[in-house]
Design an enzyme around this catalytic site. Structure first.
Site, short mmCIF file in Angstrom:
data_model
loop_
_atom_site.label_atom_id
_atom_site.label_comp_id
_atom_site.label_asym_id
_atom_site.label_seq_id
_atom_site.Cartn_x
_atom_site.Cartn_y
_atom_site.Cartn_z
N CYS A 170 -4.35 1.59 119.07
CA CYS A 170 -3.28 0.61 119.13
C CYS A 170 -2.02 1.21 119.75
O CYS A 170 -1.24 1.89 119.07
CB CYS A 170 -2.97 0.07 117.73
SG CYS A 170 -1.62 -1.11 117.73
N CYS A 173 1.28 0.02 118.16
CA CYS A 173 1.59 0.61 116.85
C CYS A 173 2.09 2.05 117.01
O CYS A 173 3.00 2.48 116.33
CB CYS A 173 0.36 0.69 115.96
SG CYS A 173 -0.69 -0.74 116.01
N ASP A 174 1.44 2.81 117.89
CA ASP A 174 1.65 4.26 117.88
C ASP A 174 2.33 4.82 119.13
O ASP A 174 2.76 5.98 119.12
CB ASP A 174 0.30 4.97 117.69
CG ASP A 174 -0.37 4.57 116.39
OD1 ASP A 174 0.36 4.33 115.41
OD2 ASP A 174 -1.61 4.48 116.35
#
Ligand code: NAP
Length: 352
Positions: A170, A173-174
């Protein structure tokens, strides 16, 4: 035990919320299990609000052209949830924004929401039984399964070893983590997700190596052109990720890549991160074989253009039953259909 719920919706992506909005407006008092907020779900990509919450800008959801949605979001969402979101950037709607708006819309009509997973179901008799992670049993006259799909992994031991230390599925997300700033990053895959992740990661990385096993991208033309034209994206065709390299102190330090046409040809590329974008698997394991599934484990719709499953009174919507369109808007569409199907089924069987 208290009387059964009329309608329980499992899942909280576009399908779940649009089913809930329709069902709530039809006075069915739906109860949504939106999933638990846990590290396990974070790693599996099954946090509440579904896959769209893991994307950046959404350009192709009808009704959301570019524009400044800041004021709208401020007025539509409760303060406590708005505060948790980054400020609106004044472009198109983002995936997380769209999902918050859908959740709020369902809630405005009286949808009740439980932030927990359903781990197991018993569809062998009515009322159906659902078993939440926090314990107990929920009985339901009618169920809509809208649990979506989650990201696939390659299954390499080195990929598993470096999850959370440079390996991720992701980018949104990261991607902003300090370890990826101004460093080379690898993205694996050739579809829209891979190109979207690669493009997003160019905001942070010095170079994004897009590694694809074939000689052309599967991504749509507009997305593929973006990848080809982005000077920070370097595409490695006919190439597979053979191993993630790294150590205990630094996490990921590079990758070993192998040619898919000449298996003996290998190269090593330096990178601090590896992002997998190689498709999805439907979240149907918790059904434990109680609904008919396709060979790829998607729920089968038993009637043409209806959301009825192999169990009378259980309906399915969104990516969990769709291995073909897999768009937010088609998921929302089938969510609506499932609520209408459920409403009609309840009217016939339960006098609603
Ligand atoms: P996808 O279209 O199924 O693409 C998966 C990619 O991963 C393919 O290129 C595939 O290679 C590759 N792949 C699969 N298994 C692999 C393996 N074991 N090793 C190496 N490579 C592997 O999945 P997606 O990109 O997640 O897209 C899913 C759906 O969402 C699509 O319908 C897409 O259009 C949609 N989507 C749309 C947008 C947008 O419009 N903005 C953004 C994201 C996703 P092959 O090409 O060789 O099969």
């Amino acid at each position: 035990m208290s009387s059964p719920e009329t309608l329980v919706i499992i899942g909280s992506g576009p399908a779940g919320w649009s089913a809930a909005t329709y069902a709530a407006r039809a006075q069915l008092k739906p109860l949504v299990y939106e999933g638990a907020i846990s590290e396990k779900n974070r790693m599996a990509g099954t946090l509440p609000l579904g896959q769209l919450a893991l994307t950046s800008e959404v350009e192709n959801y009808a009704g959301f052209p570019h524009g400044d949605l800041g004021g709208f979001l401020d007025s539509a969402l409760p303060k406590e949830r708005r505060m948790m979101m980054p400020p609106h950037e004044g472009k198109g709607v983002t995936g997380p924004e769209l999902m918050e708006l859908m959740r709020q819309q369902a809630s405005n009509f009286g949808t009740r929401i439980v932030t927990d997973d359903i781990l197991k179901v018993d569809f062998s008799a009515r009322p159906f039984k659902l078993f939440p992670a926090e314990g107990g049993v929920v009985e339901a006259k009618c169920v809509i399964v809208a649990t979506g799909a989650s990201a696939n992994w390659l299954g390499l031991p080195s990929e598993e070893k470096f999850k959370n230390r440079g390996v991720s599925a992701c980018a949104v997300c990261d991607g902003a983590l300090p370890r990826f700033r101004n460093k080379p990053i690898v993205v694996v895959g050739g579809g829209d997700s891979a190109v979207e992740e690669a493009t997003y990661l160019t905001k942070f990385a010095s170079t994004v190596h897009l590694v694809h096993r074939r000689d052309e991208l599967r991504a749509s033309k507009i997305m593929a052109t973006r990848a080809h034209e982005n000077p920070k994206i370097s595409i490695h065709f006919n190439t597979a990720l053979a191993e993630v390299l790294g150590d205990d102190t630094s996490g990921v330090t590079g990758v070993r890549l192998a040619s898919t046409v000449e298996p003996t040809r290998e190269k090593t590329v330096e990178a601090t991160g590896v992002f997998l974008a190689i498709g999805h698997t439907p979240n149907t394991a918790f059904l434990d074989g109680q609904l008919e599934l396709t060979p790829k484990k998607y729920i089968v719709w038993k009637r043409h253009f209806r959301t009825a499953t192999s169990v009378d009174g259980v309906f399915a919507a969104g990516d969990v039953a769709d291995d073909y369109y897999r768009q937010a808007i088609s998921a929302a569409g089938t969510g609506c259909m499932s609520a209408l199907d459920a409403e009609r089924w309840l009217a016939e069987h339960d006098g609603h």
